[in-house]
Design an enzyme around this catalytic site. Structure first.
Site, mmCIF file in Angstrom:
data_model
loop_
_atom_site.group_PDB
_atom_site.id
_atom_site.type_symbol
_atom_site.label_atom_id
_atom_site.label_comp_id
_atom_site.label_asym_id
_atom_site.label_seq_id
_atom_site.Cartn_x
_atom_site.Cartn_y
_atom_site.Cartn_z
ATOM 1 N N GLU A 117 -5.095 1.706 2.613
ATOM 2 C CA GLU A 117 -5.017 0.519 3.484
ATOM 3 C C GLU A 117 -5.217 0.888 4.944
ATOM 4 O O GLU A 117 -5.686 0.066 5.743
ATOM 5 C CB GLU A 117 -3.658 -0.173 3.306
ATOM 6 C CG GLU A 117 -3.552 -1.541 3.971
ATOM 7 C CD GLU A 117 -3.124 -1.506 5.424
ATOM 8 O OE1 GLU A 117 -3.347 -2.500 6.129
ATOM 9 O OE2 GLU A 117 -2.576 -0.480 5.875
ATOM 10 N N GLU A 118 -4.841 2.131 5.306
ATOM 11 C CA GLU A 118 -4.797 2.493 6.724
ATOM 12 C C GLU A 118 -6.136 3.012 7.250
ATOM 13 O O GLU A 118 -6.198 3.578 8.333
ATOM 14 C CB GLU A 118 -3.702 3.556 6.965
ATOM 15 C CG GLU A 118 -2.289 3.120 6.569
ATOM 16 C CD GLU A 118 -1.667 2.130 7.553
ATOM 17 O OE1 GLU A 118 -2.369 1.668 8.461
ATOM 18 O OE2 GLU A 118 -0.474 1.830 7.387
ATOM 19 N N ASP B 60 -0.322 4.358 0.910
ATOM 20 C CA ASP B 60 -0.786 5.382 1.855
ATOM 21 C C ASP B 60 -0.098 5.220 3.209
ATOM 22 O O ASP B 60 0.537 4.193 3.489
ATOM 23 C CB ASP B 60 -2.315 5.330 2.032
ATOM 24 C CG ASP B 60 -2.811 4.006 2.597
ATOM 25 O OD1 ASP B 60 -2.305 2.946 2.184
ATOM 26 O OD2 ASP B 60 -3.686 4.029 3.483
ATOM 27 N N HIS C 222 0.841 -1.196 0.000
ATOM 28 C CA HIS C 222 0.000 0.000 0.000
ATOM 29 C C HIS C 222 0.880 1.253 0.000
ATOM 30 O O HIS C 222 1.971 1.252 0.580
ATOM 31 C CB HIS C 222 -0.980 -0.008 1.171
ATOM 32 C CG HIS C 222 -0.361 0.034 2.539
ATOM 33 N ND1 HIS C 222 0.030 1.213 3.144
ATOM 34 C CD2 HIS C 222 -0.077 -0.947 3.417
ATOM 35 C CE1 HIS C 222 0.516 0.940 4.341
ATOM 36 N NE2 HIS C 222 0.473 -0.370 4.540
ATOM 37 N N GLU D 159 4.458 -5.768 3.691
ATOM 38 C CA GLU D 159 4.253 -5.092 4.978
ATOM 39 C C GLU D 159 5.456 -5.351 5.884
ATOM 40 O O GLU D 159 6.167 -6.333 5.706
ATOM 41 C CB GLU D 159 2.991 -5.656 5.657
ATOM 42 C CG GLU D 159 1.683 -5.257 5.007
ATOM 43 C CD GLU D 159 1.184 -3.886 5.455
ATOM 44 O OE1 GLU D 159 1.923 -3.166 6.148
ATOM 45 O OE2 GLU D 159 0.046 -3.538 5.088
ATOM 46 N N ASP E 173 6.173 1.447 7.405
ATOM 47 C CA ASP E 173 4.825 0.994 7.009
ATOM 48 C C ASP E 173 4.284 1.918 5.935
ATOM 49 O O ASP E 173 3.550 2.837 6.240
ATOM 50 C CB ASP E 173 3.931 0.956 8.245
ATOM 51 C CG ASP E 173 2.566 0.349 7.958
ATOM 52 O OD1 ASP E 173 2.384 -0.232 6.886
ATOM 53 O OD2 ASP E 173 1.682 0.480 8.823
ATOM 54 N N HIS F 56 3.196 3.453 12.622
ATOM 55 C CA HIS F 56 2.157 4.364 13.125
ATOM 56 C C HIS F 56 2.641 5.235 14.278
ATOM 57 O O HIS F 56 1.838 5.910 14.916
ATOM 58 C CB HIS F 56 0.883 3.598 13.563
ATOM 59 C CG HIS F 56 0.273 2.790 12.464
ATOM 60 N ND1 HIS F 56 -0.963 2.207 12.564
ATOM 61 C CD2 HIS F 56 0.720 2.475 11.230
ATOM 62 C CE1 HIS F 56 -1.240 1.547 11.444
ATOM 63 N NE2 HIS F 56 -0.227 1.701 10.628
#
Ligand SMILES: [Zn+2]
Length: 352
Positions: free
Chosen positions: A126-127, A72, A70, A155, A96, A329
């Site tokens: 995705e998030e 994003d 992903h 990932e 990530d 994150h």
């Protein structure tokens, strides 16, 4: 920036990709850069759906593998532009998963004749909520774009293979009684007290450990919430125990629901949502070759990830990427340079 330079080494490319902000819902600028860079690669054909870009080789090989990531990120935390220090890239999205995306882009550009046909997928959203997920949208709109014998989702996994993922199911156990004044409690039937038996069964339940392809998936069936009560002077007539079951990917959602109903036999069990797991598929030749190339003991994936979307399409999938998932994150998010180079080298060796 008006173009991506895919001749940059993967760590430098990670910095460039990370510095293009792409918080979920704002991926268009990065998707444009990825699309135009891939359209310049003569051995790839490129498709696009929204902010998801799919590129593939078509060499007529016996197998096709999918490499996906992903593009994003979660919202910034004052952590861009990137800062490189002591072999480590600090910044939003570095682990990530712009580092994984950088490796995938390098493979796409620099492997004109891989030993297996490869489909590269760079997807949006995705998030955030599952219904916005770019991979899910492509699976609905053009499932043939995602066809393959095996998929690698890049990932963060600290460069080890994490196979499949467990499924998840939530259910409400609804207990009903009869309301009365607490001064005349014998006239009522206490629904909160009835939860005691539910909790006792859950607490004494021994969750299964399920071996699939040598990976042991450790299940869990737990109360994750309880609500009930009317007022300080009322015998409550309703209590709800919310239960979460994390189940091995060899079970279907229906089979998982049957387990919960069996453990809580005699109670009103209402399944509120569920998502199937994903089989690791490590016995497939392409997967076995991949695990051998990585050279580390594969691990089971316990949480739910997008590999399940591939599994739903009949494509076994694993997670494998250079980042450290424990710093994803976070404001202090970073990715070490060494595993980025290692992942690129191992993937290159696998694809010959
Ligand atoms: Zn991610």
């Amino acid at each position: 920036m008006d173009s991506l330079d895919l001749s940059l080494p993967a760590p430098e490319l990670t910095v460039v990709l990370s510095d293009v902000e792409s918080v979920s819902g704002s991926e268009t600028a990065l998707a444009d850069l990825v699309e135009s860079a891939l359209r310049d690669v003569p051995h790839l054909s490129v498709d696009r759906d929204g902010d998801t870009v799919v590129a593939r080789t078509s060499l007529g090989r016996a197998e096709r593998v999918v490499v996906a990531g992903h593009i994003d990120t979660v919202p910034l935390g004052d952590n861009l532009p990137c800062r490189v220090e002591h072999g480590r890239i600090h910044g939003c999205g570095t682990t990530d998963m712009k580092s994984g995306v950088a490796v995938a882009l390098r493979l796409a550009a620099h492997l004109p004749a891989p030993n297996r046909d490869v489909t590269y997928v760079f997807y949006d959203n995705e998030e955030v909520e599952a219904e916005k997920n770019g991979l899910g949208r492509v699976a609905r709109n053009s499932p043939d774009w995602l066809a393959g014998d095996f998929a690698v989702l890049m990932e963060p996994t600290n460069a080890t293979v994490e196979g499949g993922c467990q499924g998840t199911l939530r259910a409400d156990v609804v207990l009903r009684g009869h309301r009365s004044h607490s001064a005349r409690s014998w006239m009522g039937d206490n629904a909160v007290h009835a939860a005691g038996e539910v909790l006792r069964r859950l607490a004494s339940y021994e969750a299964e450990q399920v071996d699939i392809d040598g990976l042991v998936y450790r299940e869990g069936l737990n109360a994750v919430g309880i609500s009930g009560g009317v007022a300080g002077n009322v015998i409550p007539d309703e209590c709800v125990v919310t239960v979460n079951y994390r189940f091995a990917p060899s079970k279907s959602e229906d089979e998982a629901a049957a387990v919960v109903r069996q453990v809580l036999d005699g109670f009103d069990v209402q399944v509120s949502d569920s998502a199937p797991g994903a089989l690791p598929g490590l016995s497939h030749p392409a997967a076995a070759a991949f695990v051998a190339m990585v050279g580390r003991e594969p691990q089971p994936k316990f949480g739910w990830t997008d590999v399940a979307r591939f599994s739903a399409l009949g494509v076994p999938a694993v997670n494998y990427g250079p980042g450290d998932p424990s710093v994803a994150h976070q404001r202090e998010e970073y990715c070490d340079i060494a595993p980025i180079l290692e992942c690129e080298q191992r993937m290159t060796a696998w694809l010959g």
